[in-house]
Design an enzyme around this catalytic site. Structure first.
Site, short mmCIF file in Angstrom:
data_model
loop_
_atom_site.label_atom_id
_atom_site.label_comp_id
_atom_site.label_asym_id
_atom_site.label_seq_id
_atom_site.Cartn_x
_atom_site.Cartn_y
_atom_site.Cartn_z
N THR A 52 0.83 -1.21 0.00
CA THR A 52 0.00 0.00 0.00
C THR A 52 0.87 1.26 0.00
OG1 THR A 52 -1.57 -1.27 1.33
CG2 THR A 52 -1.96 1.08 1.18
N ARG A 102 7.64 -2.62 3.00
CA ARG A 102 7.65 -2.65 4.47
C ARG A 102 7.98 -4.07 4.88
NH1 ARG A 102 2.77 0.56 7.04
NH2 ARG A 102 3.58 2.12 5.62
N SER A 106 6.04 3.60 8.88
CA SER A 106 4.88 4.33 9.37
C SER A 106 4.58 4.05 10.85
CB SER A 106 3.69 4.00 8.47
OG SER A 106 2.60 4.79 8.80
N HIS A 107 3.43 3.47 11.09
CA HIS A 107 2.94 3.24 12.46
C HIS A 107 3.36 1.90 13.01
CE1 HIS A 107 0.39 1.86 9.28
NE2 HIS A 107 0.06 0.87 10.08
N LYS A 114 9.59 4.38 1.28
CA LYS A 114 8.57 4.88 0.35
C LYS A 114 9.28 5.75 -0.69
CE LYS A 114 5.97 6.69 3.76
NZ LYS A 114 4.81 7.20 4.53
N ASP A 116 1.44 9.41 14.19
CA ASP A 116 2.11 8.11 14.11
C ASP A 116 3.62 8.27 13.88
OD1 ASP A 116 2.13 8.89 11.44
OD2 ASP A 116 1.91 6.85 10.71
N ASP A 156 5.74 8.29 11.41
CA ASP A 156 6.30 9.20 10.41
C ASP A 156 5.46 10.47 10.23
OD1 ASP A 156 4.27 7.66 9.28
OD2 ASP A 156 5.03 7.92 7.26
N ASP A 167 2.21 11.09 9.48
CA ASP A 167 1.13 11.34 8.51
C ASP A 167 -0.25 10.98 9.06
OD1 ASP A 167 1.64 8.64 8.36
OD2 ASP A 167 1.91 8.57 6.18
N ARG A 168 -0.30 10.19 10.15
CA ARG A 168 -1.61 9.86 10.72
C ARG A 168 -1.92 10.74 11.92
NH1 ARG A 168 -2.65 3.36 10.79
NH2 ARG A 168 -2.18 3.04 8.59
N THR A 225 -7.63 1.82 -1.22
CA THR A 225 -6.81 2.15 -0.06
C THR A 225 -5.38 2.46 -0.48
OG1 THR A 225 -8.14 0.85 1.45
CG2 THR A 225 -5.84 1.17 2.05
N GLU A 277 -8.83 8.91 5.03
CA GLU A 277 -8.99 7.46 5.13
C GLU A 277 -9.43 7.10 6.54
OE1 GLU A 277 -5.70 5.27 2.53
OE2 GLU A 277 -4.84 6.30 4.24
N GLU A 278 -10.08 5.97 6.67
CA GLU A 278 -10.51 5.50 7.99
C GLU A 278 -9.34 5.19 8.91
OE1 GLU A 278 -9.59 2.15 8.80
OE2 GLU A 278 -8.72 2.08 6.81
N LYS A 330 -0.70 12.29 3.43
CA LYS A 330 -1.56 12.70 4.53
C LYS A 330 -0.69 13.42 5.56
CE LYS A 330 -1.48 7.90 6.10
NZ LYS A 330 -1.72 6.79 5.18
N ARG A 339 -8.89 -7.25 6.77
CA ARG A 339 -9.55 -6.10 7.37
C ARG A 339 -11.03 -6.14 6.98
NH1 ARG A 339 -5.15 -3.51 9.26
NH2 ARG A 339 -3.50 -2.76 7.89
C1 G1P Z 1 -2.89 0.80 5.81
C2 G1P Z 1 -4.18 1.59 5.86
C3 G1P Z 1 -4.23 2.54 4.69
C4 G1P Z 1 -3.01 3.45 4.69
C5 G1P Z 1 -1.76 2.60 4.73
C6 G1P Z 1 -0.51 3.45 4.88
O1 G1P Z 1 -2.85 0.03 4.64
O2 G1P Z 1 -5.31 0.76 5.87
O3 G1P Z 1 -5.40 3.29 4.75
O4 G1P Z 1 -2.98 4.25 3.55
O5 G1P Z 1 -1.81 1.69 5.83
O6 G1P Z 1 -0.53 4.21 6.06
P1 G1P Z 1 -3.29 -1.52 4.56
O7 G1P Z 1 -2.45 -2.25 5.58
O8 G1P Z 1 -4.73 -1.57 4.97
O9 G1P Z 1 -3.06 -1.94 3.16
ZN ZN Z 2 2.41 6.83 8.72
#
Ligand code: G1P
Ligand code: ZN
Length: 539
Positions: A17, A21, A112-113, A125, A276, A278, A280-281, A343, A362-363, A375, A494
């Protein structure tokens, strides 16, 4: 000195996504980073004479990977690398710096998170000149290259000192070490009414921002405490640490639990937020009150007029398909464009570039605007502070008034983690095959109106992407199923549950969605196929 090193391909370097990673130990394998970065450069026709931006969220291996990338870039003839001081840059700041300098590309080192450390995760990225992550067409090309790479170029030299701001040389490449906080702050000052937010704090508004020991600490301290005047100490966990101090830097009700406890205690400040790893969240909290990310993007959009940079009008808004439909009702009321995309933030970028949208969300705790192509966690916090400063209302009041006006989409995401990849793929394939038979069927009190895969046809580049399966019900409820593209351990299923209500806005979320959750397991045979009676994580 230029060196050409023979290498063997790794076959697992396909981007998900958001970039690649992986577990840290995978990335630490010999030539892993080198192969991947050289493959990117090869896929885009080389980087000779180009300028890139480089930095990461400071997690374990950030320092080592940065040095490798600098040397590969120098050996490939890059003209200039703009690097965040000490190798740090937040994802939104990277996009900001890239656009400001009209750089041709950017690399952000982050998972990221996800947790950091030698047993945690690492990631890379890649952004193009647009400031956003590369398209699937490019990432596919990079993946092909990673499978066929035989050598890479590297500049054989000692490590570069990134601790001081200024310009230096590595071979023929210029390295400019910058403080990315400076550019980022300037950008935020142009968007928001800093004077109004300053007054809010001066009048006694109380605030806490949890940087989760990750990259946003220095940005948040500068903006909220130094410039806007929030009390010293309002920014907590403000020093970026390689392992995030053991925290899981994902700003949600589970992983930001100490912040959540504070916000639900008698000593809660007026406003709480977290970002988070990095940056962005974002997560937004009021006193004993949580704003669901799906509501967040709807509320920000509906209040755009309070923000100086947007008050003369916005183009439109987009959300990922899995995000609740709350923002769709706002778009309809405002008469602006509205788009549903797969997504992944990269899908918003064409819509922003072509002026179809200004906001997107995004959710998964992401919100942003066309000021950059990622983001932006701090942007979302400033947006809320600006609305509060302009209206004098609390987070809870703003949200409740929003529900009164538009109704409420109760929403929750269930994650079933660590599923055998083959089993997960089979579950999705079998579910997809039976979607056409579901229409008209009743499950408990829910009747299916339509069930189909989510297919996105990009109006700008004409590409088509299939991502997830959606079951719609006659009462406007929805269930979305998809497999995560960012996990590093087996597959994560998910399941996104949404139920609309325009009468009572005080239902208990879990209770109100309980039957729909049971239905989601029944339709996809989740328990039979995964032996999981319930999700591992609920957000
Ligand atoms: C997840 C989130 C998605 C976000 C991405 C990167 O991806 O669901 O909205 O853009 O992390 O932060 P997923 O693991 O669902 O593919
Ligand atoms: Zn992030």
């Amino acid at each position: 000195m230029l060196k050409i090193v023979q290498t063997k391909p790794y076959l697992d370097q396909k981007m998900g996504t958001a970039g690649i990673r992986k577990k840290s130990r995978i990335v630490m394998q010999e030539n892993y980073i080198e192969n991947f970065v050289q493959s990117i450069f090869n896929a885009i026709g080389g980087v000779a004479g180009q300028t890139f931006v480089l930095g990461g969220d400071g997690r374990f291996y950030n320092k080592i990977a940065i040095q490798k990338i600098l040397k590969i870039a120098a050996a490939n003839g890059m003209a200039k690398m703009i690097v965040g001081q000490n190798g740090y840059i937040s994802t939104p700041a990277s996009s900001c710096v890239l656009l400001k300098n009209k750089a041709q590309g950017g690399l952000v080192l982050s998972a990221s998170h996800n947790p950091g450390g030698i047993d945690g995760d690492f990631g890379i990225k890649y952004a193009t000149a647009s400031g956003g992550q590369c398209s699937t067409a490019i990432s596919d090309k990079i993946y092909e290259n990673t499978k066929n790479i035989t050598s890479y170029k590297i500049w054989d030299a000692p490590d570069v000192d990134l601790s001081q701001i200024g310009v230096q040389k590595l071979g023929n490449m210029e390295i400019e070490v910058i403080d990315p906080v400076v550019d980022y702050v300037q950008m935020m000052e142009k968007i928001f009414d800093f004077a109004a937010i300053k007054k809010l704090f001066a009048d006694g508004f109380t605030f806490v921002f949890d940087a989760m020991n990750a990259v946003t600490g220095p940005y948040a301290k500068k903006i909220f405490e130094e410039i806007l005047g929030a009390d010293e100490g309002s920014v907590i966990n403000a020093v970026p640490l390689e392992d995030f101090g053991g925290l899981h830097p994902d700003p949600n009700l589970i992983y930001a639990s100490s912040l959540v406890r504070l916000m639900y205690s008698p000593s809660a400040p007026d406003f709480g937020a977290a970002n988070d790893g990095d940056g962005d969240r974002n997560m937004i909290l009021g006193r004993s009150f949580f704003v669901t990310p799906s509501d967040n993007i709807a509320i920000l959009t509906d209040n755009y007029r309070y923000i100086p940079a947007y008050k003369s009008g916005i183009y439109g808004v987009a959300k990922s398909a899995a995000t609740s439909t709350a923002v769709g009702r706002v778009a309809a009321a405002l008469g602006i464009g509205y788009y549903e995309v797969p997504t992944g933030w990269k899908y918003f970028c064409n819509l922003m570039d072509s002026h179809r949208i200004t906001f997107c969300g995004e959710e998964s705790f992401g919100a942003g605007s066309s000021h950059i192509r990622e983001k932006d966690g701090i942007w979302a916090v400033l947006f809320w502070l600006n609305i509060i400063a302009a209206t004098g209302k609390s987070v809870e009041q703003i949200t409740r008034e929003h529900w009164l006006k538009y109704g409420r989409s109760y929403y929750v995401r269930h994650d079933y983690e660590g599923i055998d990849i083959e089993k997960a793929n089979r579950l999705m394939a079998d579910l997809e095959a039976k979607l056409p038979e579901l229409a008209g069927k009743t499950f408990g009190s829910f009747t299916v109106s339509k069930a189909e895969p989510f297919v996105y046809n990009d109006p700008v580049d004409g590409s088509s992407t299939k991502n997830g399966l959606i079951v719609y019900f006659t009462d406007k409820s929805r269930i979305v199923y998809r497999l995560s593209g960012t996990g590093t351990n087996g597959a994560t299923l998910r399941v996104y549950l949404e139920r609309f209500d325009d009468k009572c806005f005080d239902e208990d979320v879990m209770q109100f969605l309980k039957e729909l959750a049971d239905v989601s397991r029944q339709i996809a045979e989740i328990t039979e196929r995964t032996a999981k009676e319930k999700p591992d994580v609920i957000t």
